[in-house]
Design an enzyme around this catalytic site. Sequence first.
Site, short mmCIF file in Angstrom:
data_model
loop_
_atom_site.label_atom_id
_atom_site.label_comp_id
_atom_site.label_asym_id
_atom_site.label_seq_id
_atom_site.Cartn_x
_atom_site.Cartn_y
_atom_site.Cartn_z
N GLU A 296 -11.30 -10.93 -14.54
CA GLU A 296 -9.92 -10.46 -14.62
C GLU A 296 -9.01 -11.66 -14.84
O GLU A 296 -9.02 -12.61 -14.05
CB GLU A 296 -9.53 -9.76 -13.32
CG GLU A 296 -8.07 -9.39 -13.24
CD GLU A 296 -7.67 -8.90 -11.86
OE1 GLU A 296 -6.48 -8.73 -11.64
OE2 GLU A 296 -8.56 -8.69 -11.00
N GLU B 61 -19.63 -22.81 -15.04
CA GLU B 61 -20.97 -23.41 -15.12
C GLU B 61 -21.81 -22.66 -16.14
O GLU B 61 -21.81 -21.43 -16.18
CB GLU B 61 -21.65 -23.35 -13.76
CG GLU B 61 -23.02 -23.97 -13.74
CD GLU B 61 -23.67 -23.91 -12.37
OE1 GLU B 61 -24.76 -24.48 -12.22
OE2 GLU B 61 -23.10 -23.28 -11.45
#
Length: 122
Positions: free
Chosen positions: A55, A116
């Site tokens: 979001e 990551e």
Amino acid sequence: MLRFNHFNFNVLDLERSLKFYDEALGLRPVREKQAEDGSFKLVFLGDGESDFNLELTWMRDRSEPYDLGECEFHLAFQTDEMDKWRAHHDEMGVVCFDNPKMGVYFISDPDGYWIEITPVRK
């Protein structure tokens, strides 16, 4: 039972962030919500594979960067195409930290959030 649903990042420039997440990770809007008075907009991004969403929250009256603390939190993506994605992220100039010993690296979005990239481990 509980299931993961979404994670939120607040962003200063929604269009810049939407472009980044599309180009860097292939994430595209799956739904949106806007305040009637235009004070905020939520855009949920999906990967087309899982139900999990990122979001992005844009606040109309926010102009200063968000305080991300020490960036000790991050979102992670897994891929079986590490070389392809690493080359793409190098080309974009968004790699901010490399950890070859662990076989992972991090990219940074326009607001400084770390993401990551990790290989599928068999």
